[in-house]
Enzyme design. Structure first.
Site, short mmCIF file in Angstrom:
data_model
loop_
_atom_site.label_atom_id
_atom_site.label_comp_id
_atom_site.label_asym_id
_atom_site.label_seq_id
_atom_site.Cartn_x
_atom_site.Cartn_y
_atom_site.Cartn_z
N CYS A 144 -86.41 105.12 1.35
CA CYS A 144 -86.87 104.04 0.48
C CYS A 144 -86.75 102.68 1.16
O CYS A 144 -87.67 101.85 1.07
CB CYS A 144 -86.12 104.06 -0.85
N ASN A 307 -87.33 102.64 -5.79
CA ASN A 307 -86.86 103.56 -4.76
C ASN A 307 -87.06 105.02 -5.12
O ASN A 307 -87.19 105.88 -4.23
CB ASN A 307 -85.37 103.32 -4.46
#
Length: 339
Positions: A144, A307
């Site tokens: 992420c 994320n």
């Protein structure tokens, strides 16, 4: 299609379930979890109540799939024995993101148990490798923090505006879900609430992914802040002399004008002039922006993502859509929330 998920009980696995339950091309979904087998998926993902009656099954029952997602902890290294269960395998872990054996050993401080698999998967960010993804049978997800950093810097790199003699310095502020579902001392609420904690000022493993994909020297720091979801990457990028706003606008528009999930956010007024993770919760969008430093040869490039979605499950579904020839936005239309 029949789609299976190995590791469906975790946070990214839950996001895969949420997205795939609404996907127009997915009609048979198998949720694998060894620890939760026999229980309804709503036991782990209560947001899916009245959305599905699906139950978790053991990993042995996740087979004969068109697409298989591996949503396992980093270091599980299950690809070798699971990849035969589907035509297309998408591994969201970090186990096969790096192509170089020595780089893996350096950043993960151990030898890869299946070095023959390194370099066999396509790094699955469509904005980077769409053409390769179209014909791939093995895809790997991206970190992420790496995703946010790459998308922030990519237009400047492609346009040749970066001064490659100096490193890019990146600060990523991240939410608690980045640590996964399993609790630890650092995720205990009294220890996590209210923090701005620099937990990886140097040596974060996602650095290696950014350097691999962009070919740049990157210095990455990661700070935990009081969010559940979200990453904000702030990249201080040295640029060639004379680079101005107009040149940056041209680079970002050329890179992202046709991208369905990247939005350029650079407003003259208001409170949301630059990318803000809060607006992206549950969304597969990546908001990017930039500011040219008038005092020096530097551009501050920013990218905000969720994320768990663009940084994990949503990007995986987007890559699946590309590989399978579906509409790239299928199952990913949720725009985020405000306020």
């Amino acid at each position: 299609m029949r789609v299976g998920i190995i590791g469906a009980g975790g946070y990214a696995g839950g996001e895969l379930l949420r997205l795939l339950l609404g996907h127009p091309e997915v009609h048979d979904l198998v949720a694998g979890s060894e620890s939760l087998a026999g229980k309804p998926v709503t036991a782990a993902h209560p947001n899916l109540r009245k959305r599905t009656a699906l139950q978790f099954v053991g990993y042995d029952e996740v087979a004969g799939c068109d697409v298989l997602f591996l949503s396992l902890p980093n270091g599980a290294h299950r690809l070798a024995d699971l990849r035969s269960r589907a035509t297309l395998v998408i591994d969201l872990s970090s186990d096969h993101r790096l192509r170089d054996r020595a780089a893996y050993a350096t950043w993960y401080e151990s030898e890869h148990p299946h070095p023959e698999l390194l370099g066999t998967a396509v790094y699955g960010i469509p904005e980077l490798h769409r053409d390769d993804i179209r014909t791939a049978k093995l895809l790997t997800g991206a970190g992420c923090n790496a995703t946010a950093t790459i998308l922030a810097a990519l237009p400047l790199a492609r346009a040749g505006l970066i001064d490659r003699s100096r490193p890019i310095v990146v600060e990523c502020k991240v939410g608690s879900s980045e640590g996964g579902r399993e609790a630890g001392d650092d995720s205990h609420h009294p220890e996590r609430a209210g923090v701005v904690r620099s937990f990886k000022p140097v040596g974060h493993r996602h650095t290696a992914e950014v350097e691999q994909e962009l070919g740049l020297h990157v210095q990455l720091s990661v700070t935990a802040v009081e969010l559940v979801r979200g990453v904000l990457a702030t990249a201080h990028i040295p640029v060639r002399s004379g680079i101005d706003d107009k040149a940056c606008w041209r680079a970002y528009r050329e890179a992202y004008a046709e991208e369905p999930f990247v939005r350029i956010v650079k407003e003259r007024g208001g409170i949301f002039r630059y990318p803000e993770p809060k607006l992206l919760a549950g969304s597969n969008f990546a908001d990017v922006g930039f500011a040219v430093d008038p005092r020096g040869e530097r551009v501050v490039a920013l990218c905000a993502i969720d994320n768990l979605v663009k940084g994990a499950a949503g990007n995986g579904v987007q890559a699946m859509n590309v590989a399978c020839g579906f509409a790239e936005t299928a199952g990913l239309e949720f725009p985020g929330l405000h306020p």
